[in-house]
Design a protein around this motif. Structure first.
Motif, PDB file in Angstrom:
ATOM      1  N   MET A 131       0.376  15.969   0.993  1.00 53.58           N
ATOM      2  CA  MET A 131      -0.239  15.522   0.232  1.00 53.58           C
ATOM      3  C   MET A 131      -0.586  14.229   0.067  1.00 53.58           C
ATOM      4  O   MET A 131       0.440  13.234   0.107  1.00 53.58           O
ATOM      5  N   THR A 132      -1.906  13.475   0.048  1.00 53.16           N
ATOM      6  CA  THR A 132      -1.938  12.002   0.244  1.00 53.16           C
ATOM      7  C   THR A 132      -2.504  11.795  -1.375  1.00 53.16           C
ATOM      8  O   THR A 132      -2.996  12.443  -1.878  1.00 53.16           O
ATOM      9  N   THR A 133      -2.073  10.603  -1.585  1.00 53.67           N
ATOM     10  CA  THR A 133      -2.600  10.066  -2.830  1.00 53.67           C
ATOM     11  C   THR A 133      -3.542   9.131  -2.772  1.00 53.67           C
ATOM     12  O   THR A 133      -3.762   8.245  -2.138  1.00 53.67           O
ATOM     13  N   GLN A 134      -4.519   9.327  -3.577  1.00 54.13           N
ATOM     14  CA  GLN A 134      -5.738   8.287  -3.591  1.00 54.13           C
ATOM     15  C   GLN A 134      -5.353   6.998  -3.875  1.00 54.13           C
ATOM     16  O   GLN A 134      -4.924   6.771  -5.003  1.00 54.13           O
ATOM     17  N   GLN A 135      -6.080   6.389  -3.098  1.00 56.71           N
ATOM     18  CA  GLN A 135      -6.140   4.708  -3.174  1.00 56.71           C
ATOM     19  C   GLN A 135      -6.920   4.379  -4.346  1.00 56.71           C
ATOM     20  O   GLN A 135      -8.291   4.857  -4.263  1.00 56.71           O
ATOM     21  N   PRO A 136      -6.422   3.525  -5.284  1.00 59.21           N
ATOM     22  CA  PRO A 136      -7.518   3.117  -6.508  1.00 59.21           C
ATOM     23  C   PRO A 136      -8.582   2.204  -5.923  1.00 59.21           C
ATOM     24  O   PRO A 136      -8.289   1.645  -5.012  1.00 59.21           O
ATOM     25  N   GLU A 137      -9.871   2.311  -6.265  1.00 59.30           N
ATOM     26  CA  GLU A 137     -10.951   1.284  -5.799  1.00 59.30           C
ATOM     27  C   GLU A 137     -10.589   0.211  -6.613  1.00 59.30           C
ATOM     28  O   GLU A 137      -9.924   0.146  -7.689  1.00 59.30           O
ATOM     29  N   LYS A 138     -11.359  -1.031  -6.274  1.00 59.69           N
ATOM     30  CA  LYS A 138     -11.306  -1.929  -6.980  1.00 59.69           C
ATOM     31  C   LYS A 138     -12.492  -2.653  -7.593  1.00 59.69           C
ATOM     32  O   LYS A 138     -13.770  -2.419  -6.975  1.00 59.69           O
ATOM     33  N   TYR A 139     -12.500  -3.231  -8.711  1.00 60.75           N
ATOM     34  CA  TYR A 139     -13.673  -3.637  -9.386  1.00 60.75           C
ATOM     35  C   TYR A 139     -13.578  -4.696 -10.147  1.00 60.75           C
ATOM     36  O   TYR A 139     -12.597  -5.141 -11.002  1.00 60.75           O
ATOM     37  N   PHE A 140     -14.425  -5.915 -10.016  1.00 64.58           N
ATOM     38  CA  PHE A 140     -14.353  -7.044 -10.673  1.00 64.58           C
ATOM     39  C   PHE A 140     -15.235  -6.973 -11.923  1.00 64.58           C
ATOM     40  O   PHE A 140     -16.454  -6.772 -11.912  1.00 64.58           O
ATOM     41  N   LEU A 141     -14.661  -7.110 -12.948  1.00 59.28           N
ATOM     42  CA  LEU A 141     -15.386  -6.950 -14.382  1.00 59.28           C
ATOM     43  C   LEU A 141     -15.917  -8.601 -14.876  1.00 59.28           C
ATOM     44  O   LEU A 141     -15.158  -9.152 -14.832  1.00 59.28           O
ATOM     45  N   LEU A 142     -17.261  -8.505 -14.974  1.00 58.92           N
ATOM     46  CA  LEU A 142     -17.768  -9.852 -15.577  1.00 58.92           C
ATOM     47  C   LEU A 142     -17.716  -9.812 -16.985  1.00 58.92           C
ATOM     48  O   LEU A 142     -17.441  -8.735 -17.678  1.00 58.92           O
ATOM     49  N   SER A 143     -17.906 -10.952 -17.587  1.00 63.12           N
ATOM     50  CA  SER A 143     -17.834 -11.035 -18.949  1.00 63.12           C
ATOM     51  C   SER A 143     -19.203 -10.414 -19.547  1.00 63.12           C
ATOM     52  O   SER A 143     -20.212 -10.213 -18.842  1.00 63.12           O
ATOM     53  N   SER A 144     -19.027  -9.780 -20.659  1.00 65.98           N
ATOM     54  CA  SER A 144     -19.947  -9.175 -21.229  1.00 65.98           C
ATOM     55  C   SER A 144     -20.283  -7.837 -20.595  1.00 65.98           C
ATOM     56  O   SER A 144     -21.353  -7.115 -20.954  1.00 65.98           O
ATOM     57  N   ALA A 145     -19.231  -7.273 -20.079  1.00 63.82           N
ATOM     58  CA  ALA A 145     -19.151  -5.962 -19.425  1.00 63.82           C
ATOM     59  C   ALA A 145     -18.126  -5.070 -19.847  1.00 63.82           C
ATOM     60  O   ALA A 145     -17.299  -5.580 -20.537  1.00 63.82           O
ATOM     61  N   ILE A 146     -18.576  -3.784 -19.477  1.00 59.88           N
ATOM     62  CA  ILE A 146     -17.434  -2.704 -20.093  1.00 59.88           C
ATOM     63  C   ILE A 146     -17.525  -1.808 -18.560  1.00 59.88           C
ATOM     64  O   ILE A 146     -18.202  -1.739 -17.844  1.00 59.88           O
ATOM     65  N   TYR A 147     -15.952  -1.390 -18.328  1.00 64.92           N
ATOM     66  CA  TYR A 147     -15.882  -0.491 -17.260  1.00 64.92           C
ATOM     67  C   TYR A 147     -14.916   0.634 -17.543  1.00 64.92           C
ATOM     68  O   TYR A 147     -13.898   0.478 -18.113  1.00 64.92           O
TER      69      TYR A 147
END
Length: 155
Positions: free
Chosen positions: A1-17
């Motif tokens: 079973m392989t574990t999924q590596q998390p994606e990377k995301y850069f959150l700018l100001s005035s933003a929501i993720y």
């Protein structure tokens, strides 16, 4: 079973993720504040990054403002299947980077609006690192709710 590596995301100001997929969200905060919400039953979370405390009805109701950013993040989390009673919050930022007497009220009010809106929704704040004079870089794992924090030091 392989574990999924998390994606990377850069959150700018005035933003929501907020997504159900495992992601490491990075953002850098000065007087801005980030609120991290995490559903402890469904194991996913979301984060915002706002610059100003409260939208007063003029112009666009943008997530640049804390009250709008927190409400939009909460709505997005609920739309993704979170239950309000399972949510926990962590808040970060709100530094007065140039001393306590400059940008005095913005940083303090950014922190206060997070506390007020979360209390209004009965979402407990289980961790916070706010105020002071140093900026922060945070990494939020949307899959575990963990936050890694590093102070930003001016050279």
């Amino acid at each position: 079973m392989t574990t999924q590596q998390p994606e990377k995301y850069f959150l700018l100001s005035s933003a929501i993720y907020a997504e159900r997929k495992p992601t490491i969200v990075q953002t850098v905060l000065g007087s801005c504040v980030a609120v991290c919400l995490f559903d402890k039953v469904k194991d996913f979370g979301g984060i915002n990054h706002y610059m100003m405390p409260v939208w007063k009805g003029e112009g666009l109701a943008s997530p640049k403002y804390g009250n709008i950013a927190i409400e939009k993040l909460l709505k997005r989390m609920l739309n993704l299947g979170a239950k309000k009673e399972n949510l926990i919050a962590k808040i970060f930022g709100g530094a007065s980077q140039y001393g306590e007497n400059t940008n005095f009220s913005i940083a303090k009010n950014n922190i206060q609006v997070a506390k007020d809106v979360l209390q209004e929704h009965k979402i407990p704040i289980i961790a916070s690192n706010v105020g002071g004079e140093k900026g922060r870089r945070i990494l939020f794992n949307t899959n575990t709710g963990e936050v890694l924090l590093k102070y930003v030091v001016k050279h």
